[in-house]
Design a protein around this motif. Sequence first.
Motif, PDB file in Angstrom:
ATOM      1  N   VAL A 183      59.096 -20.842  73.135  1.00 27.10           N
ATOM      2  CA  VAL A 183      59.253 -19.429  73.503  1.00 27.10           C
ATOM      3  C   VAL A 183      59.236 -18.541  72.259  1.00 27.10           C
ATOM      4  O   VAL A 183      58.653 -17.456  72.255  1.00 27.10           O
ATOM      5  N   ARG A 184      59.844 -19.012  71.177  1.00 28.42           N
ATOM      6  CA  ARG A 184      59.838 -18.243  69.931  1.00 28.42           C
ATOM      7  C   ARG A 184      58.426 -18.108  69.387  1.00 28.42           C
ATOM      8  O   ARG A 184      58.073 -17.085  68.794  1.00 28.42           O
ATOM      9  N   ALA A 185      57.620 -19.147  69.575  1.00 24.56           N
ATOM     10  CA  ALA A 185      56.253 -19.115  69.053  1.00 24.56           C
ATOM     11  C   ALA A 185      55.379 -18.138  69.817  1.00 24.56           C
ATOM     12  O   ALA A 185      54.567 -17.425  69.231  1.00 24.56           O
ATOM     13  N   ILE A 186      55.532 -18.098  71.140  1.00 29.52           N
ATOM     14  CA  ILE A 186      54.590 -17.318  71.954  1.00 29.52           C
ATOM     15  C   ILE A 186      55.074 -15.905  72.252  1.00 29.52           C
ATOM     16  O   ILE A 186      54.285 -15.068  72.697  1.00 29.52           O
ATOM     17  N   GLY A 187      56.356 -15.612  71.999  1.00 31.50           N
ATOM     18  CA  GLY A 187      56.880 -14.288  72.313  1.00 31.50           C
ATOM     19  C   GLY A 187      56.082 -13.152  71.700  1.00 31.50           C
ATOM     20  O   GLY A 187      55.657 -12.220  72.411  1.00 31.50           O
ATOM     21  N   PRO A 188      55.840 -13.167  70.376  1.00 30.51           N
ATOM     22  CA  PRO A 188      55.069 -12.068  69.772  1.00 30.51           C
ATOM     23  C   PRO A 188      53.649 -11.969  70.305  1.00 30.51           C
ATOM     24  O   PRO A 188      53.135 -10.855  70.509  1.00 30.51           O
TER      25      PRO A 188
ATOM     26  N   GLY B 289      49.517 -16.151  82.527  1.00 30.52           N
ATOM     27  CA  GLY B 289      50.683 -17.015  82.434  1.00 30.52           C
ATOM     28  C   GLY B 289      51.211 -17.048  81.010  1.00 30.52           C
ATOM     29  O   GLY B 289      50.444 -17.182  80.051  1.00 30.52           O
ATOM     30  N   ILE B 290      52.530 -16.929  80.872  1.00 29.88           N
ATOM     31  CA  ILE B 290      53.198 -16.981  79.566  1.00 29.88           C
ATOM     32  C   ILE B 290      54.065 -18.234  79.576  1.00 29.88           C
ATOM     33  O   ILE B 290      55.117 -18.266  80.226  1.00 29.88           O
ATOM     34  N   ALA B 291      53.641 -19.297  78.894  1.00 31.25           N
ATOM     35  CA  ALA B 291      54.369 -20.564  79.006  1.00 31.25           C
ATOM     36  C   ALA B 291      54.015 -21.493  77.862  1.00 31.25           C
ATOM     37  O   ALA B 291      52.872 -21.510  77.394  1.00 31.25           O
ATOM     38  N   ALA B 292      54.989 -22.289  77.431  1.00 30.68           N
ATOM     39  CA  ALA B 292      54.765 -23.288  76.392  1.00 30.68           C
ATOM     40  C   ALA B 292      55.830 -24.367  76.521  1.00 30.68           C
ATOM     41  O   ALA B 292      56.944 -24.113  76.971  1.00 30.68           O
TER      42      ALA B 292
ATOM     43  N   MET C  29      59.015 -12.492  75.536  1.00 32.73           N
ATOM     44  CA  MET C  29      57.970 -11.485  75.386  1.00 32.73           C
ATOM     45  C   MET C  29      58.580 -10.095  75.260  1.00 32.73           C
ATOM     46  O   MET C  29      58.197  -9.309  74.377  1.00 32.73           O
ATOM     47  N   VAL C  30      59.527  -9.788  76.135  1.00 34.05           N
ATOM     48  CA  VAL C  30      60.162  -8.461  76.114  1.00 34.05           C
ATOM     49  C   VAL C  30      60.900  -8.248  74.793  1.00 34.05           C
ATOM     50  O   VAL C  30      60.822  -7.173  74.183  1.00 34.05           O
ATOM     51  N   ASP C  31      61.613  -9.267  74.331  1.00 30.29           N
ATOM     52  CA  ASP C  31      62.374  -9.130  73.083  1.00 30.29           C
ATOM     53  C   ASP C  31      61.462  -8.838  71.897  1.00 30.29           C
ATOM     54  O   ASP C  31      61.880  -8.185  70.935  1.00 30.29           O
ATOM     55  N   ALA C  32      60.217  -9.329  71.955  1.00 28.39           N
ATOM     56  CA  ALA C  32      59.288  -9.143  70.840  1.00 28.39           C
ATOM     57  C   ALA C  32      58.481  -7.854  70.947  1.00 28.39           C
ATOM     58  O   ALA C  32      57.708  -7.528  70.039  1.00 28.39           O
ATOM     59  N   MET C  33      58.652  -7.106  72.034  1.00 31.14           N
ATOM     60  CA  MET C  33      57.849  -5.899  72.237  1.00 31.14           C
ATOM     61  C   MET C  33      58.281  -4.756  71.328  1.00 31.14           C
ATOM     62  O   MET C  33      59.440  -4.650  70.945  1.00 31.14           O
ATOM     63  N   THR C  34      57.320  -3.906  71.009  1.00 34.08           N
ATOM     64  CA  THR C  34      57.574  -2.684  70.254  1.00 34.08           C
ATOM     65  C   THR C  34      57.831  -1.540  71.235  1.00 34.08           C
ATOM     66  O   THR C  34      57.044  -1.335  72.158  1.00 34.08           O
TER      67      THR C  34
ATOM     68  N   LEU D 186      46.105 -17.044  79.812  1.00 31.41           N
ATOM     69  CA  LEU D 186      47.182 -17.886  79.307  1.00 31.41           C
ATOM     70  C   LEU D 186      47.565 -17.479  77.895  1.00 31.41           C
ATOM     71  O   LEU D 186      46.702 -17.248  77.040  1.00 31.41           O
ATOM     72  N   VAL D 187      48.893 -17.403  77.656  1.00 29.69           N
ATOM     73  CA  VAL D 187      49.438 -17.298  76.313  1.00 29.69           C
ATOM     74  C   VAL D 187      50.335 -18.511  76.120  1.00 29.69           C
ATOM     75  O   VAL D 187      51.305 -18.701  76.868  1.00 29.69           O
TER      76      VAL D 187
END
Length: 318
Positions: free
Chosen positions: A95-100, A281-284, A129-134, A304-305
Amino acid sequence: MSRTDPEPTLNDEAARAGWLYYVGGLTQDQIAAELGVSRQRAQRLVSRAMAEGLIHVRLNHPIGACLDMEAELTRRFGLLRCRVAPSLGPGADGVRAIGPAAAAELERFLRMPAPSVIALGTGRAMRGMVDAMTPMDADQHRLVSLIGNIAPDGSASFFDVVMRIADKVRAPHYPMPVPVISPTPAENAAFHALGPVKKVVDLAQAADVVFVGVGQMSNDAPLLKDGFVSRAELDEMQAAGAVGEVAGWVFDSQGIYLDVGTNTRTGGVRVAPGLDRPSIGIAAGASKVPAIAGALKSRIINGLVTDEPTARALLNRL
């Protein structure tokens, strides 16, 4: 309005240290001198800036191996969008890898001037994803939840993301005012017969773009860990071939939704396979590979991300 307390807070110092390190390019010795603190404290402040989410780092240089996997996944599945984030190393949280990378993908749509409806699932990856958003102003768009926002005990679902994103982008938002999973099919039908719920459902079904997490249905299933299904219900669905879920709707290894278990009582909107618009899809993670593969096969998701290890496992599997 000026601050009444002239003393900087710990996060003030951490933010300044993080800015000097990641943006200014200063060494920790230089940061210590600039802030008037010891080198050890400067190091701790930089670490705190990252841990508290005060600094978001995004990789702008494309890595060849990731680009190759993006191209191959796109070719095999006819994807509309694909992003593979570099690995953070063995044992790291995907999740840390794909968030940004996921945040950048959503921000791409949010920056489009034409109004659109963006439908959203839930889960840890979506929260990342939300946490990494600007933060930005995107009030031309509407955000709508695909999944109910009421947990079994009546509380708000912890991983619900619609309101969190709305806070960051100042966009109108529409939570799905139903339980994630109702106790009975009749109660689920009663909720969906309500006028306000019908309006939110119609909005979600007509969404211009979809962003969803992909959950596994193995023994570490998020639906089980978060209390939405019982052990017996999970056993029943596993026996019927369940491998994954999107927005709470469970499917098998071919991405076919099941007609058993909680699918008879799931609130919210099912993402239809084969949409003609982006469904990303956002998944890892290794445990999610069968679920992601199923969702790709039936085109529940057509984008896919993910991260390098997951992408490699998908390509080796198929």
